[in-house]
Motif scaffolding. Sequence first.
Motif, PDB file in Angstrom:
ATOM      1  N   VAL A 158     -10.293  47.434  26.332  1.00 20.79           N
ATOM      2  CA  VAL A 158      -9.355  46.837  27.287  1.00 20.79           C
ATOM      3  C   VAL A 158      -8.432  47.944  27.784  1.00 20.79           C
ATOM      4  N   THR A 159      -8.453  48.180  29.080  1.00 25.84           N
ATOM      5  CA  THR A 159      -7.546  49.166  29.687  1.00 25.84           C
ATOM      6  C   THR A 159      -6.312  48.424  30.172  1.00 25.84           C
ATOM      7  N   ILE A 160      -5.143  48.897  29.750  1.00 21.69           N
ATOM      8  CA  ILE A 160      -3.883  48.223  30.083  1.00 21.69           C
ATOM      9  C   ILE A 160      -2.998  49.154  30.901  1.00 21.69           C
ATOM     10  N   HIS A 161      -2.640  48.699  32.103  1.00 18.42           N
ATOM     11  CA  HIS A 161      -1.662  49.398  32.940  1.00 18.42           C
ATOM     12  C   HIS A 161      -0.318  48.699  32.745  1.00 18.42           C
ATOM     13  N   GLY A 162       0.693  49.468  32.394  1.00 23.52           N
ATOM     14  CA  GLY A 162       1.984  48.914  32.012  1.00 23.52           C
ATOM     15  C   GLY A 162       2.892  48.508  33.163  1.00 23.52           C
ATOM     16  N   ARG A 163       2.356  47.787  34.127  1.00 21.54           N
ATOM     17  CA  ARG A 163       3.153  47.216  35.213  1.00 21.54           C
ATOM     18  C   ARG A 163       2.645  45.811  35.526  1.00 21.54           C
ATOM     19  N   THR A 164       3.474  45.012  36.174  1.00 18.51           N
ATOM     20  CA  THR A 164       3.009  43.752  36.720  1.00 18.51           C
ATOM     21  C   THR A 164       2.421  44.015  38.103  1.00 18.51           C
ATOM     22  N   ALA A 165       1.690  43.023  38.608  1.00 23.07           N
ATOM     23  CA  ALA A 165       1.146  43.156  39.960  1.00 23.07           C
ATOM     24  C   ALA A 165       2.263  43.246  40.990  1.00 23.07           C
ATOM     25  N   ARG A 166       3.338  42.492  40.778  1.00 21.19           N
ATOM     26  CA  ARG A 166       4.443  42.493  41.732  1.00 21.19           C
ATOM     27  C   ARG A 166       5.040  43.882  41.889  1.00 21.19           C
ATOM     28  N   GLN A 167       5.036  44.658  40.828  1.00 21.02           N
ATOM     29  CA  GLN A 167       5.594  46.015  40.893  1.00 21.02           C
ATOM     30  C   GLN A 167       4.735  46.969  41.713  1.00 21.02           C
ATOM     31  N   MET A 168       3.452  46.626  41.900  1.00 22.49           N
ATOM     32  CA  MET A 168       2.510  47.560  42.510  1.00 22.49           C
ATOM     33  C   MET A 168       2.560  48.869  41.725  1.00 22.49           C
ATOM     34  N   ILE A 172       8.716  52.566  36.925  1.00 23.41           N
ATOM     35  CA  ILE A 172       7.988  53.294  35.885  1.00 23.41           C
ATOM     36  C   ILE A 172       7.200  52.299  35.037  1.00 23.41           C
ATOM     37  N   ALA A 173       6.122  52.778  34.449  1.00 19.98           N
ATOM     38  CA  ALA A 173       5.314  51.932  33.576  1.00 19.98           C
ATOM     39  C   ALA A 173       6.129  51.525  32.356  1.00 19.98           C
ATOM     40  N   ASP A 174       5.973  50.281  31.945  1.00 21.72           N
ATOM     41  CA  ASP A 174       6.714  49.720  30.810  1.00 21.72           C
ATOM     42  C   ASP A 174       5.954  50.040  29.523  1.00 21.72           C
ATOM     43  N   VAL A 175       6.358  51.116  28.891  1.00 25.10           N
ATOM     44  CA  VAL A 175       5.650  51.579  27.695  1.00 25.10           C
ATOM     45  C   VAL A 175       5.847  50.610  26.530  1.00 25.10           C
ATOM     46  N   ASP A 176       7.030  50.001  26.440  1.00 25.65           N
ATOM     47  CA  ASP A 176       7.275  49.038  25.358  1.00 25.65           C
ATOM     48  C   ASP A 176       6.386  47.810  25.512  1.00 25.65           C
ATOM     49  N   ALA A 177       6.230  47.332  26.748  1.00 25.74           N
ATOM     50  CA  ALA A 177       5.361  46.179  26.991  1.00 25.74           C
ATOM     51  C   ALA A 177       3.900  46.538  26.708  1.00 25.74           C
ATOM     52  N   TYR A 191      -5.070  53.567  27.424  1.00 30.56           N
ATOM     53  CA  TYR A 191      -3.753  53.630  28.071  1.00 30.56           C
ATOM     54  C   TYR A 191      -3.911  54.049  29.530  1.00 30.56           C
ATOM     55  N   ASN A 192      -3.141  53.393  30.410  1.00 30.35           N
ATOM     56  CA  ASN A 192      -3.123  53.755  31.829  1.00 30.35           C
ATOM     57  C   ASN A 192      -1.709  53.573  32.373  1.00 30.35           C
ATOM     58  N   GLY A 193      -1.221  54.593  33.094  1.00 38.65           N
ATOM     59  CA  GLY A 193       0.071  54.453  33.756  1.00 38.65           C
ATOM     60  C   GLY A 193       1.000  55.641  33.603  1.00 38.65           C
ATOM     61  N   ILE A 216      -6.311  58.263  33.783  1.00 38.92           N
ATOM     62  CA  ILE A 216      -5.349  58.940  34.658  1.00 38.92           C
ATOM     63  C   ILE A 216      -5.846  58.831  36.093  1.00 38.92           C
ATOM     64  N   GLY A 217      -4.984  58.401  36.995  1.00 42.78           N
ATOM     65  CA  GLY A 217      -5.352  58.268  38.395  1.00 42.78           C
ATOM     66  C   GLY A 217      -4.519  59.159  39.294  1.00 42.78           C
ATOM     67  N   ARG A 218      -3.343  58.653  39.680  1.00 38.81           N
ATOM     68  CA  ARG A 218      -2.506  59.392  40.628  1.00 38.81           C
ATOM     69  C   ARG A 218      -2.137  60.777  40.116  1.00 38.81           C
ATOM     70  N   GLY A 219      -1.958  60.907  38.801  1.00 35.63           N
ATOM     71  CA  GLY A 219      -1.558  62.203  38.245  1.00 35.63           C
ATOM     72  C   GLY A 219      -2.565  63.302  38.489  1.00 35.63           C
ATOM     73  N   VAL A 220      -3.861  62.972  38.356  1.00 34.56           N
ATOM     74  CA  VAL A 220      -4.888  64.001  38.527  1.00 34.56           C
ATOM     75  C   VAL A 220      -5.148  64.286  40.004  1.00 34.56           C
ATOM     76  N   ILE A 221      -4.834  63.334  40.892  1.00 32.19           N
ATOM     77  CA  ILE A 221      -4.965  63.602  42.325  1.00 32.19           C
ATOM     78  C   ILE A 221      -3.789  64.462  42.782  1.00 32.19           C
TER      79      ILE A 221
END
Length: 306
Positions: A158-168, A172-177, A191-193, A216-221
């Motif tokens: 399961v890949t988890i991105h630490g944001r809600t959809a509303r945040q787009m 910053i990514a919610d590391v605690d969540a 981990y993603n974010g 990793i997405g935006r970081g590597v671009i």
Amino acid sequence: MQLILAPLRGVTEHTFRDMFMRHFGGIDEAVTPFIPTVEGARVKSQLLKDLRPHVAALHLVPQVLGRDPKAFRVMLNALRDLGFARVNLNAGCPWPMVVKRGRGSGLLKNETALAAMLEAGCDVMGNGFSIKVRLGIDDPALLLQRMPLINQFPLDEVTIHGRTARQMYAGIADVDAFASAAERCAHRVVYNGDIFTLDDFQRLQQRFPHITRWMIGRGVIRNPFLCESIKAGREIPVDAARLKNFLDDYLAAVCLELSGDRPVLGRMKELWFYLQHSFKRGPQLLRSIQLCMVVDDYRHIVADAF
């Protein structure tokens, strides 16, 4: 430790992945930009063109977007026929029109639809089926509510991105969540974010020593040398010559793939939206590129930048 290239629609498609693997290192795997499910008993080959073999070795995992389990099964069978043993379900796309139709992050809102998609995926792909999610749509507690359901299925990960959809992608990514969700997940977690620098990665790795797979997405671009830095454990400085060679080869490949200045420039402008961060005068450079109407003008601007 394995590093996975995240799916970024309009950027991390076949041509980019091919050129990236020729010029840079550090990436172990890539998840494709999503392939939408379609009605009917078969999938047209044009829809699967992004899954062409790569020149360099790259483990590729197709990602599928949809909410109809019947159409999902058709797509999964087509991917299996192409030789793919692993497939990822997109339950994390935050774009409002996708969410509104109950796809992407919208799947989390409908427990019945999510369960049907998970059942179809595991039935067809067995242990090679995974899912990518966000924390929720508006409420980051939604993923926690769905975790007992997710845990019922024999998922690969399961890949988890630490944001809600509303945040787009704002804030910053919610590391605690993320930590709360990962703790309750019975499967291997990716981990993603917000991994933009070596320091970002090392800080997260220290907090989550049990995580072995990182997307990793935006970081590597933004910085194509980031994954090499992570693997080396030290900062790999931007090499202007390597970066320029990559951009030249990528442009040449895009020109062969697409026809006309407008679509070619569209692809390059998408890349530079992120890549500007590797340049001291990045915002000014991006504005100049965005104003380009013909490819030759783009070539001159980039040449001047180097």
